[in-house]
Design a protein around this motif. Structure first.
Motif, mmCIF file in Angstrom:
data_model
loop_
_atom_site.group_PDB
_atom_site.id
_atom_site.type_symbol
_atom_site.label_atom_id
_atom_site.label_comp_id
_atom_site.label_asym_id
_atom_site.label_seq_id
_atom_site.Cartn_x
_atom_site.Cartn_y
_atom_site.Cartn_z
ATOM 1 N N PRO A 19 0.842 -1.185 0.000
ATOM 2 C CA PRO A 19 0.000 0.000 0.000
ATOM 3 C C PRO A 19 0.880 1.237 0.000
ATOM 4 C CG PRO A 19 -0.717 -1.578 1.668
ATOM 5 C CD PRO A 19 0.607 -2.046 1.145
ATOM 6 N N GLU A 199 -2.697 2.750 -5.548
ATOM 7 C CA GLU A 199 -3.163 2.779 -4.158
ATOM 8 C C GLU A 199 -2.760 4.073 -3.476
ATOM 9 O OE1 GLU A 199 -2.388 -0.838 -2.032
ATOM 10 O OE2 GLU A 199 -2.325 -1.942 -3.889
ATOM 11 N N GLN A 201 -2.825 7.612 -1.651
ATOM 12 C CA GLN A 201 -3.733 8.165 -0.665
ATOM 13 C C GLN A 201 -3.503 9.653 -0.407
ATOM 14 O OE1 GLN A 201 -3.541 5.762 2.891
ATOM 15 N NE2 GLN A 201 -3.198 3.910 1.702
#
Length: 434
Positions: A19, A199, A201
């Motif tokens: 991630p 992924e 963020q």
């Protein structure tokens, strides 16, 4: 310049998906370039967070743990091809072609190599560096970064060497916004196809001038003329400017602004007050055809001879001159909080009054014609000495040293690049802890 991330120091292990939290590092004046607000002098870095369990399974003796950076191998049209087309980067108002400034890792021609004599107190590490070469300089520094990796799962940061600022300059005269932003949008589409982006963020920016309202932009210094090769060379320079005889109370190097904006009016006030204090102030007019503003050594000698250097806003709130004056050991005088205090939080002292003087605009406009002179003359000598010491102490953090994979010094000082990367890594650690 080859655009790759190969290096003997690069950690190469099998790649595993992890991630990611993305951190994007850019620089200078923002434009309408897609949602990333790309602008002049962009430096792009994407950072990621790995889990504590990943770290537990790795060599705890690895000094690069938590500091690895992966360089994306961008298509050359996003960086080196832009440099090949350097004549298109040169704007009509530029006095000299921008091409000459691409030499020597983006530092430009070395001062003295053109046959012009250089003062004996200056080392060979002085270059005629253009203020818009930061993204090239940063890329060259990153290529020599000691903790590069080919394994994206190890990386704490992903660097995207897109020269967005130079690309923007060469497309500035195109008719439509769509044409000007085409390459940036194309790069963004390329980026979205990369596994590290999927992924994502969070995005943050490194800029040479951050937006006062942005919570995820962090300013880094403009490049100066000094690019030392060692800690010894930096120390040697600091020792020299400590002993400089400063015969001028304050000085200003710059051009008049025709604009009636707040910045233009402040600069007009500064110039008028400097001229009215001719016995204590030296004005170097950069608006005339034949002046010393194009000569790095003339500028440095002026700043080295001055106790205070006036730094009013120009086309924007920040100025490259701020860092040239700090390099010369001259105490900067600001007239807007956004010129430095709300900008370079990683590179300059936290206590603004320890290294600079702040004169609010409303105070500048009250009193007689020599308000600046009055304020500066009223500062006690011991206070001045303390501020100068702090300015000189800040020199290592505002210069970009020559790219060098090997650091032979026992003592290593963090330069502007190191401080910026460290700031990003700390930001990632903060995300991890939360």
């Amino acid at each position: 310049m080859k655009n790759n991330n190969s290096s003997s120091s690069i950690k190469n292990q099998p790649c595993n998906k992890k991630p990611t939290i993305l951190l994007l590092l850019l620089s200078l004046l923002t434009t309408s370039l897609f949602l990333l607000r790309l602008s002049q002098n962009k430096i792009i870095l994407i950072t990621t967070i790995t889990s504590d369990s990943d770290h537990h399974n790795r060599d705890r003796q690895d000094s690069c743990l938590g500091r690895y950076i992966y360089i994306h191998n961008l298509p050359s049209r996003f960086n080196t091809d832009i440099l090949q087309d350097c004549e298109s980067i040169t704007r009509p108002k530029d006095k000299i072609s921008i091409c000459k400034y691409l030499d020597n890792f983006g530092f430009g021609p070395r001062i003295g190599d053109d046959g012009v004599s250089i003062d004996s107190k200056y080392s060979p590490s002085w270059y005629a560096t253009n203020q818009f070469m930061l993204e090239v300089i940063f890329h060259e520094k990153m290529k020599m970064y000691e903790c590069l990796t080919r394994n994206s799962s190890l990386a704490s940061a992903f660097y995207i060497p897109y020269y967005a600022g130079l690309d923007f300059r060469r497309n500035l005269r195109r008719r439509s916004v769509a044409e000007r932003d085409a390459a940036g949008k194309e790069m963004f589409e390329w980026l979205k196809k990369q596994p590290q982006w999927k992924e994502s963020q969070n995005i943050s920016f490194l800029t040479i001038e951050r937006s006062p309202t942005s919570h995820n932009e962090f300013a880094i210094p403009y490049p100066t003329y000094f690019h030392p090769t060692s800690t010894f060379e930096i120390r040697q320079w600091q020792d020299k400017i400590k002993l400089t005889n400063r015969t001028i109370l304050f000085s200003f190097a710059g051009a008049q602004r025709r604009s009636r904006s707040q910045n233009g009016l402040v600069r007009t006030q500064v110039i008028e007050q400097c001229k009215s204090s001719s016995k204590t102030c030296r004005f170097l007019d950069c608006d005339v055809k034949a002046n010393g503003c194009d000569d790095p050594m003339s500028l440095m000698k002026l700043f080295e001879s001055s106790v205070f250097c006036l730094q009013p806003p120009g086309d924007s709130l920040t100025r490259r001159s701020v860092f040239d004056s700090i390099l010369a050991g001259c105490i900067p005088v600001f007239f807007n909080q956004g010129s430095a205090y709300k900008q370079y939080v990683w590179h300059l002292p936290n206590n603004d009054g320890e290294y600079s003087v702040y004169i609010p605009v409303k105070e500048l406009r009250t009193g007689g014609k020599s308000k600046i002179e009055e304020i500066l003359q009223g500062i006690p000598n011991e206070k001045v000495i303390g501020m100068r010491e702090n300015v000189i102490r800040s020199v290592p953090k505002i210069v970009y040293t020559k790219p060098n994979r090997y650091k032979p010094d026992k003592e290593t000082l963090e330069d502007a690049f190191d401080v910026a990367v460290k700031g990003v890594i700390k930001r990632i650690e903060k995300f991890k802890s939360n």
